[in-house]
Design a protein around this motif. Structure first.
Motif, short mmCIF file in Angstrom:
data_model
loop_
_atom_site.label_atom_id
_atom_site.label_comp_id
_atom_site.label_asym_id
_atom_site.label_seq_id
_atom_site.Cartn_x
_atom_site.Cartn_y
_atom_site.Cartn_z
N ALA A 1 -6.87 -8.00 -13.01
CA ALA A 1 -5.83 -8.63 -12.19
C ALA A 1 -5.33 -9.87 -12.90
O ALA A 1 -6.12 -10.66 -13.43
CB ALA A 1 -6.37 -8.99 -10.81
N PHE B 1 -1.95 -5.51 -12.21
CA PHE B 1 -3.25 -4.95 -11.89
C PHE B 1 -3.49 -3.63 -12.61
O PHE B 1 -2.56 -2.84 -12.81
CB PHE B 1 -3.35 -4.67 -10.38
CG PHE B 1 -3.06 -5.86 -9.52
CD1 PHE B 1 -4.07 -6.73 -9.14
CD2 PHE B 1 -1.76 -6.13 -9.10
CE1 PHE B 1 -3.80 -7.84 -8.35
CE2 PHE B 1 -1.49 -7.24 -8.31
CZ PHE B 1 -2.51 -8.09 -7.94
N ARG C 1 -4.39 -0.16 -11.91
CA ARG C 1 -4.05 0.53 -10.67
C ARG C 1 -5.27 0.84 -9.81
O ARG C 1 -5.26 0.62 -8.59
CB ARG C 1 -3.30 1.83 -10.99
CG ARG C 1 -2.96 2.65 -9.75
CD ARG C 1 -2.20 3.90 -10.12
NE ARG C 1 -1.87 4.72 -8.96
CZ ARG C 1 -1.02 5.74 -8.99
NH1 ARG C 1 -0.42 6.06 -10.13
NH2 ARG C 1 -0.78 6.45 -7.91
N LEU D 1 2.24 1.75 -3.41
CA LEU D 1 1.20 2.28 -4.29
C LEU D 1 1.03 3.79 -4.10
O LEU D 1 0.88 4.55 -5.07
CB LEU D 1 -0.13 1.59 -3.99
CG LEU D 1 -0.47 0.31 -4.72
CD1 LEU D 1 -1.76 -0.29 -4.17
CD2 LEU D 1 -0.61 0.57 -6.22
N HIS E 1 -6.87 -2.48 -1.73
CA HIS E 1 -6.14 -2.16 -0.51
C HIS E 1 -6.95 -1.27 0.42
O HIS E 1 -6.73 -1.28 1.64
CB HIS E 1 -4.80 -1.52 -0.86
CG HIS E 1 -3.72 -2.51 -1.13
ND1 HIS E 1 -2.87 -3.00 -0.17
CD2 HIS E 1 -3.38 -3.16 -2.29
CE1 HIS E 1 -2.04 -3.88 -0.70
NE2 HIS E 1 -2.33 -3.99 -1.98
N ASP F 1 -1.78 -10.21 -3.46
CA ASP F 1 -2.66 -9.09 -3.80
C ASP F 1 -3.84 -9.53 -4.65
O ASP F 1 -4.93 -8.95 -4.57
CB ASP F 1 -1.85 -8.02 -4.51
CG ASP F 1 -0.79 -7.42 -3.60
OD1 ASP F 1 -1.10 -6.44 -2.90
OD2 ASP F 1 0.34 -7.95 -3.56
N GLN G 1 2.51 -10.13 -10.06
CA GLN G 1 1.08 -10.05 -10.32
C GLN G 1 0.79 -8.66 -10.86
O GLN G 1 1.38 -7.68 -10.41
CB GLN G 1 0.29 -10.34 -9.05
CG GLN G 1 0.56 -11.73 -8.50
CD GLN G 1 -0.26 -12.07 -7.27
OE1 GLN G 1 -1.00 -11.24 -6.76
NE2 GLN G 1 -0.14 -13.30 -6.81
N ARG H 1 0.83 -1.20 0.00
CA ARG H 1 0.00 0.00 0.00
C ARG H 1 0.87 1.26 0.00
O ARG H 1 0.59 2.22 -0.73
CB ARG H 1 -0.93 0.00 1.21
CG ARG H 1 -1.81 1.25 1.31
CD ARG H 1 -2.70 1.21 2.53
NE ARG H 1 -1.96 1.09 3.77
CZ ARG H 1 -1.32 2.10 4.36
NH1 ARG H 1 -1.32 3.31 3.81
NH2 ARG H 1 -0.68 1.91 5.50
N VAL I 1 -8.23 -8.75 -4.72
CA VAL I 1 -9.12 -8.41 -5.83
C VAL I 1 -10.26 -9.43 -5.92
O VAL I 1 -11.41 -9.07 -6.19
CB VAL I 1 -8.32 -8.34 -7.14
CG1 VAL I 1 -9.25 -8.13 -8.34
CG2 VAL I 1 -7.29 -7.21 -7.07
N THR J 1 -8.03 -0.66 -9.59
CA THR J 1 -8.53 -1.89 -8.96
C THR J 1 -7.70 -2.25 -7.75
O THR J 1 -8.23 -2.60 -6.68
CB THR J 1 -8.52 -3.04 -9.98
OG1 THR J 1 -9.38 -2.71 -11.07
CG2 THR J 1 -8.96 -4.34 -9.34
N LEU J 2 -6.38 -2.18 -7.87
CA LEU J 2 -5.52 -2.54 -6.75
C LEU J 2 -5.66 -1.56 -5.60
O LEU J 2 -5.68 -1.96 -4.43
CB LEU J 2 -4.06 -2.62 -7.22
CG LEU J 2 -3.06 -3.14 -6.19
CD1 LEU J 2 -3.44 -4.53 -5.70
CD2 LEU J 2 -1.65 -3.15 -6.77
#
Length: 250
Positions: free
Chosen positions: A142, A186, A188, A104, A195, A205, A184, A101, A209, A190-191
């Motif tokens: 994902a 994703f 962004r 991100l 989180h 991760d 993995q 997190r 999802v 969505t990820l």
């Protein structure tokens, strides 16, 4: 924002987040797992180079131990890394989930596709990285690289006492099971949503999802993308690197 100006995964840049704040106790005493040497080079550097080898990846964010960001930055500066890729080091948290997190949150806005990669998978081939990115670009929210299982898998119940035999309760159909690797990939948004929404600890991760009810797809993984967690894995990783040097001049 109009539909015409909204970014889509196919139009956005790709960043990779590598959480590297763990201690890796199964490898035994010594440096944190990500800093253990393979052929004289820390595993983390091998992992960073593996992600940066992809023509898609424009930024690699390394999430360092909370008190070790300066040391990790010095480590990256001391090793030759591709000029076309940007690198960023940020302090991590107490858990892998928190570290991802924080990675991100450090991403600039232009990065609409995010890869999350284990520092302990230092030998992932670039073709695997590319396959994950391309599947996200094709619209999957994902994506995980995965391998079929060679062994039969048993589901067991807890043993009555520690160390006693565990009762087998089921044998899942092996043809439908996969061993999941990293990176993995994703979308962004969505990820970030995952989180923000999933609070319990998870092992990867993609499972976050899944808890949102969104699809996760698998692309072929690679046997050399194994996770280095035990001393025997270090021996295997050294053997893979030796073979690469012999065959490819790696």
């Amino acid at each position: 924002m109009s539909d015409e100006s909204r970014s889509t995964p196919a139009q956005t840049s790709v960043a990779a987040v590598i959480p590297a704040a763990g201690r890796g106790v199964r490898l035994g005493p010594g440096a944190p797992k990500a800093l253990r040497a393979l052929s004289g080079t820390p595993m983390l550097i091998h992992a960073v180079r593996a992600l940066a080898a992809s023509r898609h990846v424009a930024l690699v964010v390394v999430v360092a131990p909370p008190d070790g960001a300066a040391g990790v930055k010095s480590l990256l500066d001391a090793h030759a890394l591709p000029d076309r890729t940007d690198f960023l080091v940020v302090p991590g948290g107490e858990s892998r989930q928190e570290s991802v997190r924080l990675g991100l949150e450090a991403l600039p806005p232009q990065y609409g596709i995010v890869l999350v990669h284990d520092a302990a998978r230092p030998l992932v081939p670039v073709d695997t990285v590319d396959a994950v990115v391309e599947a996200v670009r094709d619209g999957a929210p994902a994506v995980v690289p995965a391998l079929p299982l060679a062994d039969t898998v048993k589901e067991v119940a807890p043993a009555a006492e520690a160390g006693e035999p565990e009762p087998v309760v089921a044998t899942p159909e092996r043809s439908r099971l996969r061993a999941v690797q990293t990176p993995q990939g994703f979308d962004r948004a969505t990820l970030v949503r995952a989180h923000e929404s999933v609070t319990e600890n998870v092992t990867d991760d993609a499972s976050m999802v899944e808890q949102l009810g969104l699809p996760v797809v698998a692309v072929p993984g690679h046997e050399e993308a194994f996770k280095v967690t035990r001393p025997l894995d270090l021996v295997l990783a050294e053997a893979v690197l030796a073979r690469r040097r012999l065959n490819d001049g790696f």
